[in-house]
Every structure is written in C-alpha cells, then in structure tokens.
Design a protein around this motif. Structure first.
Motif, PDB file in Angstrom:
ATOM      1  N   HIS A  71      27.732  -7.588  -0.875  1.00 11.78           N
ATOM      2  CA  HIS A  71      27.246  -8.499   0.177  1.00 11.78           C
ATOM      3  C   HIS A  71      25.806  -8.931  -0.070  1.00 11.78           C
ATOM      4  O   HIS A  71      25.181  -9.505   0.810  1.00 11.78           O
ATOM      5  N   ARG A  72      25.315  -8.638  -1.250  1.00 13.27           N
ATOM      6  CA  ARG A  72      23.942  -8.984  -1.617  1.00 13.27           C
ATOM      7  C   ARG A  72      23.910  -9.302  -3.108  1.00 13.27           C
ATOM      8  O   ARG A  72      24.793  -8.926  -3.852  1.00 13.27           O
ATOM      9  N   ARG A  73      22.874 -10.003  -3.498  1.00 11.02           N
ATOM     10  CA  ARG A  73      22.655 -10.270  -4.922  1.00 11.02           C
ATOM     11  C   ARG A  73      21.839  -9.115  -5.492  1.00 11.02           C
ATOM     12  O   ARG A  73      20.703  -8.893  -5.085  1.00 11.02           O
TER      13      ARG A  73
END
Length: 118
Positions: A71-73
């Motif tokens: 859900h994140r880079r």
C-alpha cells in the motif's frame, strides 16, 4: 496447470520459487494459483506473483521475477520497477537470480503484503 508443468525445463527458476514458498510458509497460510503465465499467492486477494521473463523475452534475463503488492511505494534500490495501477496499490517488481536472494528484506516485504491481503 501444475507447478511441475509451469517450471518444466526451468530448474533454476523452480529453486528460487521454492525459497519463496518456504518463506511464505513461515509467515502463514496462503493459497497458490498457477496459470500459464505465473504462480500467484493469495489470501482474500492476491499479494505476490512469480513469473519467468524468459518465457516471453528472448534476451538474457533473470530466472524469476517476484511482484509484491504493497500500500506504499518502497524506496529500496533492489526493485526493478514499481507501478501504481490504481491509487494506494503499488506493485513492486524484483528480479531474482538465486534462492539466497530471498533474504530477510524480501521476507519482510512478503510479510507486509501477506498481512495487507487478509
């Protein structure tokens, strides 16, 4: 398709995949779905995919690519590519050449993806 069919003639890829399977078995239960193009791990939704680029590219390439949904880079330089197919879902692509590359960092990404897929 079975794993045996998927990895037929690609023992180096299969060895790396088995390291991934072992890492995930320690994390917790996940379903495995094998198609002509990839092997996908899922819980409520898919969270990790393994595929062999050599099936499609006729140039030197790694034996296996792992794609992980977060859900994140993640900013690690190990990622070959990170794409955001829709807001808040980042697919990270990691080239794997040896089973030993499934290390603590990869296991942490797999755990994070596994938890998010519940």
């Amino acid at each position: 398709m079975t794993l045996e069919q998927f990895f037929a003639g690609h023992e180096d890829s299969r060895d790396i995949f088995e390291a991934l399977r072992l890492a995930l078995a320690v994390i917790g239960p996940a379903q495995l779905r094998v198609s002509k193009s990839q092997a996908a791990f899922r819980r409520r939704k898919a969270f990790a995919w393994a595929w062999m680029p050599g099936q499609y590219l006729h140039v030197p390439c790694p034996p296996l690519v792992l794609a992980v949904a977060l859900h994140r880079r993640d900013g690690s330089p190990r990622w070959k590519e990170v794409v955001e197919p829709y807001p808040g879902r980042f697919i990270h692509h990691l080239e794997l050449r040896l089973p030993a590359e499934v290390d603590d960092e990869v296991r942490a990404w797999l755990r994070e993806a596994w938890e998010l897929a519940a």
